[in-house]
Write an enzyme that holds these catalytic residues in place. Structure first.
Site, short mmCIF file in Angstrom:
data_model
loop_
_atom_site.label_atom_id
_atom_site.label_comp_id
_atom_site.label_asym_id
_atom_site.label_seq_id
_atom_site.Cartn_x
_atom_site.Cartn_y
_atom_site.Cartn_z
N GLU A 220 0.81 -1.23 0.00
CA GLU A 220 0.00 0.00 0.00
C GLU A 220 0.84 1.27 0.00
O GLU A 220 0.40 2.32 0.45
CB GLU A 220 -1.00 0.00 1.17
CG GLU A 220 -2.01 -1.13 1.08
CD GLU A 220 -3.16 -0.99 2.07
OE1 GLU A 220 -3.16 -0.03 2.86
OE2 GLU A 220 -4.06 -1.85 2.03
N GLU B 267 -5.82 -8.63 0.73
CA GLU B 267 -6.53 -8.18 1.95
C GLU B 267 -7.97 -7.87 1.60
O GLU B 267 -8.25 -7.16 0.63
CB GLU B 267 -5.90 -6.91 2.55
CG GLU B 267 -4.62 -7.12 3.33
CD GLU B 267 -4.19 -5.82 4.02
OE1 GLU B 267 -5.07 -5.06 4.48
OE2 GLU B 267 -2.96 -5.58 4.08
#
Length: 289
Positions: A122, A222
């Site tokens: 991320e 995720e």
């Protein structure tokens, strides 16, 4: 659910015998914040194998932090667990420590325990790193592991919103696989619309990846729904019932369609709380698919 049907058809077309990795994200710290020991990792891995679904795959965020690979790899070899390895990309000194830890683990334990390697997590979403620099780091890690004779893929994990940003296409080009994090809860979706929101994010990512680098697989690394916490965006309600619905309607379907890692195994009493096991390692929801 025309979109879900099309996703299923795509997966089925790959091969009737195709097996997908399925597992959980695991933290390197225990609930009290202490780093996990080799025994802790082994307990974690055996616990996951004992859950419905008999999970034998995990995703770890880093390699050197908390001596993650030093402790987790021998535990994985003892239990038959395989690892999606994380290499932290931010800070050049930290990145070097991460590469060194991965190199040491490969030299000591071989590479059969490695599913693939993710360089960064991320970073593009947070805008913590320039896309061109991240691409160089992916090439760097791939070069290192290829010198050891490894063929495992090297890619990057980021939010689906980062992957559809044209500024980040250089990272797609550099990656052997593209892994997305997607949370309908954090998009303010109602639980009734969560499956559609999730699969739309997958399809939008696939569309971009296929245009930039056709043939590159998209993984989900995720996703989840909290069983407690605040209502997000007015519609996304955190509750045990909604966490169960998300698991049954989204996670169970996704596990049969792609490489998939759920967030997260154990509840660390955060808010919102995404764990599927409580602090005593008892299931919070029914994990049967």
């Amino acid at each position: 659910m025309k979109l879900i049907t099309s996703i299923t058809a795509i997966a089925a077309a790959v091969s009737g015998a195709e097996a997908y990795w399925k597992g959980f994200n695991l933290a390197a710290n225990k609930q009290d914040g202490a780093c996990k020991t080799r025994e802790d990792w082994e307990n974690d891995f055996n616990r996951l194998k004992g859950l419905p679904g008999h999970f034998t795959s995990v995703r770890l965020y880093a390699s050197s932090d908390c001596n993650t690979l030093q402790n987790a790899v021998p535990a994985a070899l003892n239990t038959g667990i395989q690892i999606l390895v994380g290499v932290w990309a931010q800070d050049s000194a930290h990145f070097t420590r991460e590469k060194d830890a991965l190199s040491a683990a490969i030299q000591q334990y071989g590479h059969d325990w490695i599913i693939a390697i993710s360089v960064g997590s991320e970073d593009l979403y947070r805008k913590d790193i320039d896309p061109n620099q991240l691409a160089k780091q992916i090439y760097d890690v791939r070069g290192m592991v290829r010198n050891f004779g490894l063929s495992q893929e090297v890619g990057h994990v980021d939010t689906w919103t980062a992957w559809v940003d044209g500024a980040n296409e250089v990272v797609i080009t550099a990656s052997d696989f593209v892994a997305l994090d997607g949370y309908p809860y954090f998009e303010g979706s109602s639980i009734e619309d969560a499956a559609n929101t999730f699969w739309t994010s997958v399809q939008r990512t696939r569309d971009v990846v296929n245009r930039v680098k056709s043939g590159t697989w998209v993984w989900v690394t995720e996703t989840g729904w909290p069983y407690k916490g605040e209502t997000f965006g007015g519609k996304a309600v955190a509750s045990q019932q909604n966490a169960q619905t998300y698991w049954s309607n989204v996670a169970c379907d996704a596990m049969n369609n792609m490489h998939f890692f759920y967030y997260i195994d154990v509840d660390y009493n955060q808010s919102p709380s995404f764990g599927v096991l409580d602090s005593n390692f008892n299931p919070i929801i029914n994990l049967q698919c």
